[in-house]
Design an enzyme around this catalytic site. Structure first.
Site, short mmCIF file in Angstrom:
data_model
loop_
_atom_site.label_atom_id
_atom_site.label_comp_id
_atom_site.label_asym_id
_atom_site.label_seq_id
_atom_site.Cartn_x
_atom_site.Cartn_y
_atom_site.Cartn_z
N ASP A 28 75.32 157.99 155.35
CA ASP A 28 76.24 157.09 156.06
C ASP A 28 75.52 155.78 156.43
O ASP A 28 76.13 154.90 157.04
CB ASP A 28 76.89 157.77 157.26
CG ASP A 28 75.90 158.27 158.28
OD1 ASP A 28 74.69 158.08 158.09
OD2 ASP A 28 76.35 158.86 159.29
N GLU A 54 74.07 165.81 160.79
CA GLU A 54 73.10 165.46 161.83
C GLU A 54 73.33 166.37 163.02
O GLU A 54 74.46 166.43 163.54
CB GLU A 54 73.29 164.01 162.28
CG GLU A 54 72.71 163.00 161.34
CD GLU A 54 72.83 161.56 161.86
OE1 GLU A 54 72.94 161.34 163.08
OE2 GLU A 54 72.82 160.66 161.00
N GLU A 60 63.82 162.68 160.77
CA GLU A 60 63.72 161.22 160.81
C GLU A 60 62.88 160.73 161.99
O GLU A 60 63.07 161.15 163.13
CB GLU A 60 65.14 160.61 160.88
CG GLU A 60 65.13 159.09 160.88
CD GLU A 60 66.45 158.46 160.50
OE1 GLU A 60 67.38 159.17 160.07
OE2 GLU A 60 66.53 157.22 160.62
#
Ligand code: KIV
Length: 255
Positions: free
Chosen positions: A43, A114, A180
């Site tokens: 995204d 996520e 991340e």
């Protein structure tokens, strides 16, 4: 041979996984011909392609539109599509329906979600329903408006939360997980704590693989994040090419 969620999972401890984002036919071809194992229709689409300020404005229809372009173009790589902002917290039937649309209308083979401990039960049910899920822990850009964008795993509290998140989604059955912007010195502990391969972005080398936004790798982003280290300067080259052509068009002799 086509990469699949199962073949990606089996790479842990065998060789590093190479992942890149792709959003359309051109980026899909570049990533696949360059040898990426997995194409992620992230995204990040919102910021790098659609000119949005962050990923929050990316909708399911946008994801399906771009995932379909990638999966029509490249058929021998695992194509993973991001579940957009907020959807993972809907009722299970809505989450399952969103995944179904990404797989059936978008042609994705897997979905990335996520979230850590709070989404692990949803991930478990999706895996049970037959949806291959890639996790995403550490910095979660979909939560940036609430939490900001900053490196994770700096304090003892953050480190134990990170391990809890990674283990929860691992136990729930993810076939791999993006991790991340985690403090690189802590990353090997995360990788050792889970059975699924960790795919790092901005988290150093202690991961089972790496992922980058293809625009950052190719120098198409005006200000790439410091960890990205572009391997090409395509924006600069493209502007120079346009200037050369524009000059030729404007030259009186070419009319
Ligand atoms: O949206 C995205 O492109 C991602 C990658 C940066 C991992 O989540």
């Amino acid at each position: 041979m086509k990469t699949t969620a199962r073949s990606v999972r089996a790479l842990k401890g065998v060789r590093p996984l190479v992942c890149l984002t792709a959003y359309d036919a051109a980026t899909a071809r570049m990533a696949a011909e360059g040898g990426a194992d997995l194409l992620l229709v992230g995204d990040s689409l919102g910021t790098v392609v659609l000119g949005l300020p962050d990923t929050v404005g990316v909708t399911l229809d946008m994801m399906i539109h771009h995932t379909a372009a990638v999966s029509r173009t490249v058929r021998d790589r695992l194509v993973v599509a991001d579940l957009p902002f907020g959807v993972g917290h809907d009722s299970f039937s809505k989450v399952l329906n969103a995944c179904r649309r990404l797989l059936q209308d978008g042609g994705a083979q897997a979905v990335k979600i996520e979230g850590g401990t709070s989404l692990a039960p949803v991930i478990r049910r999706l895996v049970d329903a037959g949806v291959p899920i890639m996790g995403h822990v550490g910095l979660m850009p979909q939560r940036s408006r609430a939490r900001g964008l900053r490196r994770q795993g700096l304090t003892p509290g953050e480190r134990s939360q990170l391990i809890a998140d990674a283990r929860a989604i691992d136990d729930a059955g993810v076939f791999s997980m993006v991790v991340e912007c985690v403090e690189p010195s802590f990353m090997p502990s995360v990788t050792a704590a889970v059975k699924a391969p960790t795919v790092g972005i901005g988290s150093g080398r202690g991961c089972d693989g790496q992922v980058l936004v293809i625009h950052d790798l190719l120098g198409l982003t005006p200000e790439p994040p410091p960890f990205a280290r572009p391997e090409a300067r395509l924006h600069r080259e493209a502007v120079a090419a346009v200037r050369r052509w524009a000059a030729k068009v404007r030259r009186p002799s070419s009319r």
